[in-house]
Design an enzyme around this catalytic site. Structure first.
Site, PDB file in Angstrom:
ATOM      1  CG  ASN A 100     -22.777  64.168 -10.989  1.00  0.00           C
ATOM      2  OD1 ASN A 100     -21.913  63.732 -11.735  1.00  0.00           O
ATOM      3  ND2 ASN A 100     -23.971  63.627 -10.878  1.00  0.00           N
ATOM      4  CB  ALA A 103     -26.566  63.306  -2.889  1.00  0.00           C
ATOM      5  CG  PHE A 149     -33.958  66.247  -5.705  1.00  0.00           C
ATOM      6  CD1 PHE A 149     -34.193  65.630  -4.481  1.00  0.00           C
ATOM      7  CD2 PHE A 149     -34.185  67.607  -5.815  1.00  0.00           C
ATOM      8  CE1 PHE A 149     -34.645  66.355  -3.391  1.00  0.00           C
ATOM      9  CE2 PHE A 149     -34.629  68.347  -4.731  1.00  0.00           C
ATOM     10  CZ  PHE A 149     -34.860  67.719  -3.520  1.00  0.00           C
TER      11      PHE A 149
HETATM   12  O1  C5P Z   1     -30.722  58.958 -12.568  1.00  0.00           O
HETATM   13  P1  C5P Z   1     -30.478  60.323 -12.019  1.00  0.00           P
HETATM   14  O2  C5P Z   1     -29.037  60.552 -11.611  1.00  0.00           O
HETATM   15  O3  C5P Z   1     -31.007  61.434 -12.865  1.00  0.00           O
HETATM   16  O4  C5P Z   1     -31.382  60.350 -10.704  1.00  0.00           O
HETATM   17  C1  C5P Z   1     -31.368  61.387  -9.785  1.00  0.00           C
HETATM   18  C2  C5P Z   1     -31.848  60.893  -8.442  1.00  0.00           C
HETATM   19  O5  C5P Z   1     -31.335  59.600  -8.161  1.00  0.00           O
HETATM   20  C3  C5P Z   1     -31.385  61.775  -7.320  1.00  0.00           C
HETATM   21  O6  C5P Z   1     -32.342  61.718  -6.277  1.00  0.00           O
HETATM   22  C4  C5P Z   1     -30.077  61.097  -6.908  1.00  0.00           C
HETATM   23  O7  C5P Z   1     -29.757  61.416  -5.568  1.00  0.00           O
HETATM   24  C5  C5P Z   1     -30.392  59.636  -7.092  1.00  0.00           C
HETATM   25  N1  C5P Z   1     -29.251  58.796  -7.528  1.00  0.00           N
HETATM   26  C6  C5P Z   1     -28.836  57.744  -6.727  1.00  0.00           C
HETATM   27  N2  C5P Z   1     -27.820  56.923  -7.135  1.00  0.00           N
HETATM   28  C7  C5P Z   1     -27.216  57.117  -8.315  1.00  0.00           C
HETATM   29  C8  C5P Z   1     -27.647  58.154  -9.160  1.00  0.00           C
HETATM   30  C9  C5P Z   1     -28.645  58.992  -8.717  1.00  0.00           C
HETATM   31  O8  C5P Z   1     -29.397  57.565  -5.651  1.00  0.00           O
HETATM   32  N3  C5P Z   1     -26.243  56.312  -8.692  1.00  0.00           N
END
Ligand code: C5P
Length: 419
Positions: A226, A291, A342
């Site tokens: 990403n 992240a 985030f």
């Molecule tokens: O669902 P999305 O990727 O938009 O969500 C963003 C938030 O979720 C961020 O805080 C990111 O660090 C966290 N996240 C996570 N595990 C994932 C995807 C995103 O903790 N697999």
């Protein structure tokens, strides 16, 4: 500007001796027996170099002498809204504007009810309505009054507006009952009010921060990732260190060097990040999940480089597996830990973020509009919106990532104080 942003007492890296200005503390006293502790509170503030002005309700005069407060603060005490001689000294709006922080102690059930409703029928309630400074409230009352549904509702409303509560504590109450209702000690009220932004204000907190974009290997040379510079998470880690927290930074690859003082845990993939977060989360008081975690990973990561010649035709099929949602997983087991997530959105920012905070279950969601060129990704500035679980929003102006980090940590501090 976010609540609390006026109260910057110390320059970055400065010590106590480099206080740029003595803060203005406005102490509002309402009528409860706990008002007898207020002189000591005035002295605490004065010892730290603060300017203190006191205002009190009519009934507070019955519990603590205005003359005592006047002598200790060195300033005339204000009581009446309509007394020309008092208004001539400093008008009520000037008083509200003068404050860097407003402390209400003791805060009675009646006063909180009026504040929750926006009633301004005396000097104290008028100032509370007019001020834009952060408000710290130290309730004191009978346990049944504290546990009454009306009070519970008012406290909820005020907390949602960002008012910081200190106490009440459990113990013997002046009315003869036992239970929740004692006003906190002067030293605790002082710490909550004074130390918001100062170095050391997060002392005792252990803050876990994730940053960077995870890298999901396809083979030894190729990966899915990403976009993320890691700047936002690193700024949070740096600011948390400045404020005295212990900081563990779990970082996916970035080109940044870890801020001095953090414990760095380097990871590559989402699964590694999840293992590291789970190992550290229980020992932490807050998690800031900055992240960019890849939502999917290749089902198979080849141990040898895939040769072009191995691929038949012009297409290659890559099977992807969904990665666990780390934020949602830890939010489900957070107890009194504060969890911040985030959201990077390119359209319908607020609506998307409101949906996201519900699905993630975190305490605060920091949403940024990635369609702006001056915010997000590589930028040193960010324009974010804070969203809380009840759907309320606070839109911050364009700020440096360091300033945004400060605002996030202010929110964490407030949430920690109210748990
Ligand atoms: O669902 P999305 O990727 O938009 O969500 C963003 C938030 O979720 C961020 O805080 C990111 O660090 C966290 N996240 C996570 N595990 C994932 C995807 C995103 O903790 N697999």
């Amino acid at each position: 500007m976010s609540t609390g942003s006026k109260m910057v007492f110390l320059e970055e890296g400065g010590g106590r001796s480099s206080l740029p200005a003595e803060p203005n503390v406005l102490l509002l006293v309402s009528g409860g027996i706990a008002a007898y502790k207020i002189p000591e509170l005035v002295r605490e503030f004065r010892r730290e170099g603060a300017h203190v002005r006191c205002a009190m309700t009519e009934s507070a005069k019955e519990f603590v002498s205005p003359l005592v407060l006047q002598t200790l603060s060195g300033e005339a005490v204000r009581i009446s809204l309509l007394e020309p001689s008092e208004e001539g000294d400093i008008g009520h709006i000037d008083l509200a504007d003068w404050a860097d922080v407003v402390v209400v102690a003791p805060a009675t059930a009646n006063l909180m009810a009026k504040q929750a409703l926006g009633i301004a029928d005396d000097l104290v309630t008028t100032v509370l309505l007019a001020t834009t400074a952060p408000i710290v409230l130290a309730p004191a009352m009978n346990v049944n009054m504290w546990e009454n549904t009306s009070t519970i509702k008012n406290v909820k409303v005020l907390k949602e507006r960002g008012v910081v509560f200190v106490g009440p504590e459990a113990g013997d109450l002046a009315c003869g009952w036992q239970g929740m209702g004692r006003m906190s000690e002067a030293s605790d009220i002082f710490r909550a009010a004074y130390g918001f932004h100062a170095p050391g204000s997060l002392k005792g907190e252990r803050i876990l921060v994730t940053a960077g974009g995870t890298r999901e290997p396809i083979d030894p040379v190729r990966s899915l990732t990403n976009r993320s510079s890691g700047k936002m998470g690193y700024a949070v880690a740096k600011e948390a260190i400045r404020r005295g927290a212990d900081v563990v930074l779990i970082s996916a690859p970035t080109s940044l060097s870890a801020p001095e003082g953090v414990s760095l845990v380097a990871v590559e993939t989402a699964l590694e990040m999840r293992t590291a977060v789970k190992a550290e989360f229980e020992k932490s008081s807050a998690l800031v999940m900055a992240a960019a975690v890849a939502d999917f990973r290749p089902a198979v990561s080849e141990t040898r480089k895939i040769k072009k010649e191995q691929v038949e035709g012009d297409t290659i099929n890559l099977k992807l597996l969904r990665n666990p949602d780390i934020l949602a997983e830890v939010s489900a087991i957070k107890n009194n830990r504060v969890v911040v997530g985030f959201a990077a959105e390119s359209h319908n920012l607020v609506a998307a973020a409101r949906k996201k905070i519900k699905s993630k279950g975190c305490d605060l969601l920091v949403a940024n509009d990635i369609s702006r060129s001056d915010a997000g990704f590589e930028s040193d500035t960010n324009a974010v919106v804070f969203i809380t679980p009840d759907g309320s929003i606070e839109e911050l102006p364009l700020q440096t990532k360091q300033e945004v980090a400060g605002n996030i940590l202010d929110r964490i501090k407030k949430l920690r104080l109210t748990r």
